[in-house]
Design an enzyme around this catalytic site. Sequence first.
Site, PDB file in Angstrom:
ATOM      1  N   CYS A  82      11.822  -3.893  19.257  1.00 34.81           N
ATOM      2  CA  CYS A  82      11.602  -2.499  19.641  1.00 34.81           C
ATOM      3  C   CYS A  82      10.422  -1.900  18.860  1.00 34.81           C
ATOM      4  O   CYS A  82       9.292  -2.314  19.099  1.00 34.81           O
ATOM      5  CB  CYS A  82      12.894  -1.727  19.462  1.00 34.81           C
ATOM      6  SG  CYS A  82      12.978  -0.347  20.575  1.00 34.81           S
ATOM      7  N   GLU A 129      20.643  -6.611  17.792  1.00 31.34           N
ATOM      8  CA  GLU A 129      21.592  -6.548  16.675  1.00 31.34           C
ATOM      9  C   GLU A 129      22.787  -5.648  16.997  1.00 31.34           C
ATOM     10  O   GLU A 129      23.728  -5.576  16.223  1.00 31.34           O
ATOM     11  CB  GLU A 129      20.874  -6.071  15.401  1.00 31.34           C
ATOM     12  CG  GLU A 129      20.548  -4.578  15.317  1.00 31.34           C
ATOM     13  CD  GLU A 129      19.359  -4.123  16.183  1.00 31.34           C
ATOM     14  OE1 GLU A 129      18.852  -4.921  16.998  1.00 31.34           O
ATOM     15  OE2 GLU A 129      18.963  -2.954  16.049  1.00 31.34           O
ATOM     16  N   HIS A 163      17.430  -3.954  21.395  1.00 30.90           N
ATOM     17  CA  HIS A 163      18.079  -4.094  20.079  1.00 30.90           C
ATOM     18  C   HIS A 163      19.150  -5.194  20.122  1.00 30.90           C
ATOM     19  O   HIS A 163      20.305  -4.898  20.426  1.00 30.90           O
ATOM     20  CB  HIS A 163      18.737  -2.767  19.686  1.00 30.90           C
ATOM     21  CG  HIS A 163      17.775  -1.741  19.213  1.00 30.90           C
ATOM     22  ND1 HIS A 163      17.622  -1.403  17.892  1.00 30.90           N
ATOM     23  CD2 HIS A 163      16.890  -0.978  19.897  1.00 30.90           C
ATOM     24  CE1 HIS A 163      16.703  -0.473  17.778  1.00 30.90           C
ATOM     25  NE2 HIS A 163      16.241  -0.189  18.977  1.00 30.90           N
TER      26      HIS A 163
HETATM   27  N1  GLN Z   1      10.180   4.620  20.803  1.00 27.68           N
HETATM   28  C1  GLN Z   1      10.126   4.042  19.501  1.00 27.68           C
HETATM   29  C2  GLN Z   1       8.693   3.928  19.017  1.00 27.68           C
HETATM   30  O1  GLN Z   1       7.782   4.148  19.742  1.00 27.68           O
HETATM   31  C3  GLN Z   1      10.783   2.693  19.438  1.00 27.68           C
HETATM   32  C4  GLN Z   1      12.244   2.845  19.665  1.00 27.68           C
HETATM   33  C5  GLN Z   1      13.101   1.837  18.985  1.00 27.68           C
HETATM   34  O2  GLN Z   1      12.686   1.104  18.101  1.00 27.68           O
HETATM   35  N2  GLN Z   1      14.351   1.848  19.353  1.00 27.68           N
HETATM   36  O3  GLN Z   1       8.501   3.629  17.877  1.00 27.68           O
END
Ligand code: GLN
Length: 198
Positions: A83, A179, A177
């Site tokens: 992410c 995890e 995610h």
């Molecule tokens: N939207 C977040 C970003 O741009 C990432 C979101 C996340 O890690 N769950 O950093």
Amino acid sequence: MAGKDVTIGVLALQGAVREHLAMIERCGARGVAVKRPSGLSGVSGLIIPGGESTAIGKLIDEYGFAPELKKVGEAGTPIFGTCAGLIVLARRVKGRHATLLGFVDVTVERNAFGRQVDSFERDIMVSGIDDADRPFRAVFIRAPVIEEAGPEVEVLARIDEGIVMARQGTFLVGAFHPELTGDDRIHRLFVDMVRQAG
Ligand code: GLN
């Protein structure tokens, strides 16, 4: 019983650190929270967790992590970015001039599912994990998506909106995610990458 043969760090600046550490331990490896650049010296793999990439980027600069993280990646130590961690590893981030580590030849769009969609879960198919015919329940939280991937990038999972998991050599990236569900197959894939690199 397999010993705890490898030590995997979780960059502990922000985000879901504890859950990643628990998954690493569940896969039979040792997990350590990396809070300072000196903590990188003992690890043979690193997870950059989700969170907020702008905040993580600022903290990476503030604590002087950038040169050390570059060294770790260049030395062939496997790194898994989930992410916001994917955004940290990406070579191109739409709407941003400066990228952070730029290791993975992908173009990423942040918050690709729109601001109104905070989070959702979806069953996705991921190649390369154990029992790959069984879907993985992926949790997306203000998630990015990979819009383009260079020739060295192996796509591991794709949904209608774009690529959500990919590998380039010793780098693994995911938009969701892994995890947060009980399913440890993606962490197992990464722990295996670390064991093979070591
Ligand atoms: N939207 C977040 C970003 O741009 C990432 C979101 C996340 O890690 N769950 O950093």
